[in-house]
Write a protein that holds these residues in place. Structure first.
Motif, PDB file in Angstrom:
ATOM      1  N   UNK A   1       0.818  -1.175   0.018  1.00  0.00           N
ATOM      2  CA  UNK A   1       0.086   0.082  -0.230  1.00  0.00           C
ATOM      3  C   UNK A   1       0.868   1.227  -0.052  1.00  0.00           C
ATOM      4  N   UNK A   2       1.995   1.514   0.742  1.00  0.00           N
ATOM      5  CA  UNK A   2       2.942   2.283   0.766  1.00  0.00           C
ATOM      6  C   UNK A   2       3.627   2.597  -0.552  1.00  0.00           C
ATOM      7  N   UNK A   3       3.922   1.650  -1.195  1.00  0.00           N
ATOM      8  CA  UNK A   3       4.517   1.557  -2.485  1.00  0.00           C
ATOM      9  C   UNK A   3       3.436   1.988  -3.440  1.00  0.00           C
ATOM     10  N   UNK A   4       2.239   1.609  -3.583  1.00  0.00           N
ATOM     11  CA  UNK A   4       1.107   2.203  -4.371  1.00  0.00           C
ATOM     12  C   UNK A   4       1.012   3.724  -4.112  1.00  0.00           C
ATOM     13  N   UNK A   5       0.658   4.240  -3.106  1.00  0.00           N
ATOM     14  CA  UNK A   5       0.620   5.463  -2.798  1.00  0.00           C
ATOM     15  C   UNK A   5       1.662   6.318  -3.151  1.00  0.00           C
ATOM     16  N   UNK A   6       3.026   6.025  -2.922  1.00  0.00           N
ATOM     17  CA  UNK A   6       4.120   6.767  -3.339  1.00  0.00           C
ATOM     18  C   UNK A   6       4.203   7.064  -4.869  1.00  0.00           C
ATOM     19  N   UNK A   7       3.737   5.753  -5.561  1.00  0.00           N
ATOM     20  CA  UNK A   7       3.651   5.658  -6.711  1.00  0.00           C
ATOM     21  C   UNK A   7       2.790   6.520  -7.425  1.00  0.00           C
TER      22      UNK A   7
END
Length: 273
Positions: free
Chosen positions: A143-149
């Motif tokens: 989820x963190x990676x998706x939000x940052x992207x």
């Protein structure tokens, strides 16, 4: 924040300390930022003092139901400063082995902007990893990676991939380890090319251990990359930062001896060694 991401901790501290002295919203945000730099050198106790100071400096706005009716998308507001300080304190608790405290602090944060949402999910993954539940760390890291992207935040993307890669490797299934190693290798290339040494050395260190466990070629090269990156970070750190790294149980002595200080006690950093 940019200087810290590149491992220029001394230069960053000089800027941040002036802002902290000014107090208020930016003083709070600056204290949280300096705390994160101390944590990156393994100084969780020192970071806790700064995070507590950051929380105390968050401006009060009495008489208003919502202190941020028009919140800043990058969390440069009262709610963002409060989230920064609380999440920082949770991260300090993880480093000190106080997982119940970390969970309580983490649960009290209601992130609004993208940055606090990313950090909130990092902490969820790190708490799960510290508790020995790597399988529970994968989803929040994703989820963190998706939000940052979604917002195109380069450093947050790379840090999220580091957290996710660690979760996958520690999970330990053949599929997760393979995916985690591939992700970390890609992450290392991007962080190295951008000079983000504060992310290079832990990424290379995880790959050193992961590849050694799987007898993959290139383990020695990864260890050398970790040593070189940490050496750069320590040369760019202020004296307080170097002392924290020297005393921290989270910085491997084998890496410390390749940089500064050169005469680290071999028995000091037992956790990672």
């Amino acid at each position: 924040m940019v200087l810290g991401g590149q491992g220029h901790y001394a230069a960053a501290a000089a800027v941040l300390q002036g802002l902290i002295a000014g107090g208020g919203l930016f003083g709070s945000l600056a204290a949280s930022t300096l705390a994160s730099h101390r944590r990156q050198l393994g100084g969780h106790a020192a970071a806790r003092v700064l995070d507590g100071r950051a929380l105390a400096m968050v401006p009060d706005e009495p008489g208003r139901i919502d202190p941020d009716p028009d919140p800043d998308p990058d969390d440069v507001d009262v709610a963002g400063a409060r989230a920064d300080a609380m999440l920082g304190l949770a991260a300090d608790a993880i480093g000190g082995g106080r997982l119940d405290e970390a969970r309580r602090l983490h649960a009290r944060v209601e992130p609004r902007g993208w940055r606090s949402r990313v950090r909130h999910r990092w902490l969820a993954a790190e708490i799960a990893l510290a508790a020995g539940h790597a399988e529970q760390a994968v989803h929040p890291a994703e989820e963190a990676a998706a939000t940052a992207r979604d917002v195109g935040a380069t450093r947050h993307i790379l840090k999220s991939d580091l957290v996710l890669g660690v979760a996958l490797v520690v999970r330990g299934t053949p599929e997760s380890v393979g995916r985690g190693v591939d992700l970390l290798r890609c992450d290392l290339n991007h962080t190295d090319r951008r000079g983000l040494f504060s992310l290079v050395w832990p990424t290379a260190l995880v790959l050193t251990n992961a590849q050694a466990d799987r007898t993959i070629a290139g383990t020695g090269n990864m260890k050398e990359r970790a040593e070189n990156a940490l050496s750069c970070v320590l040369r760019r750190a202020d004296p307080s930062g170097r002392r924290l790294a020297d005393r921290s149980p989270w910085i491997p002595t084998a890496l410390l001896r390749s940089g500064e200080p050169p005469n680290a006690d071999a028995e000091t950093n037992f956790l990672t060694d």
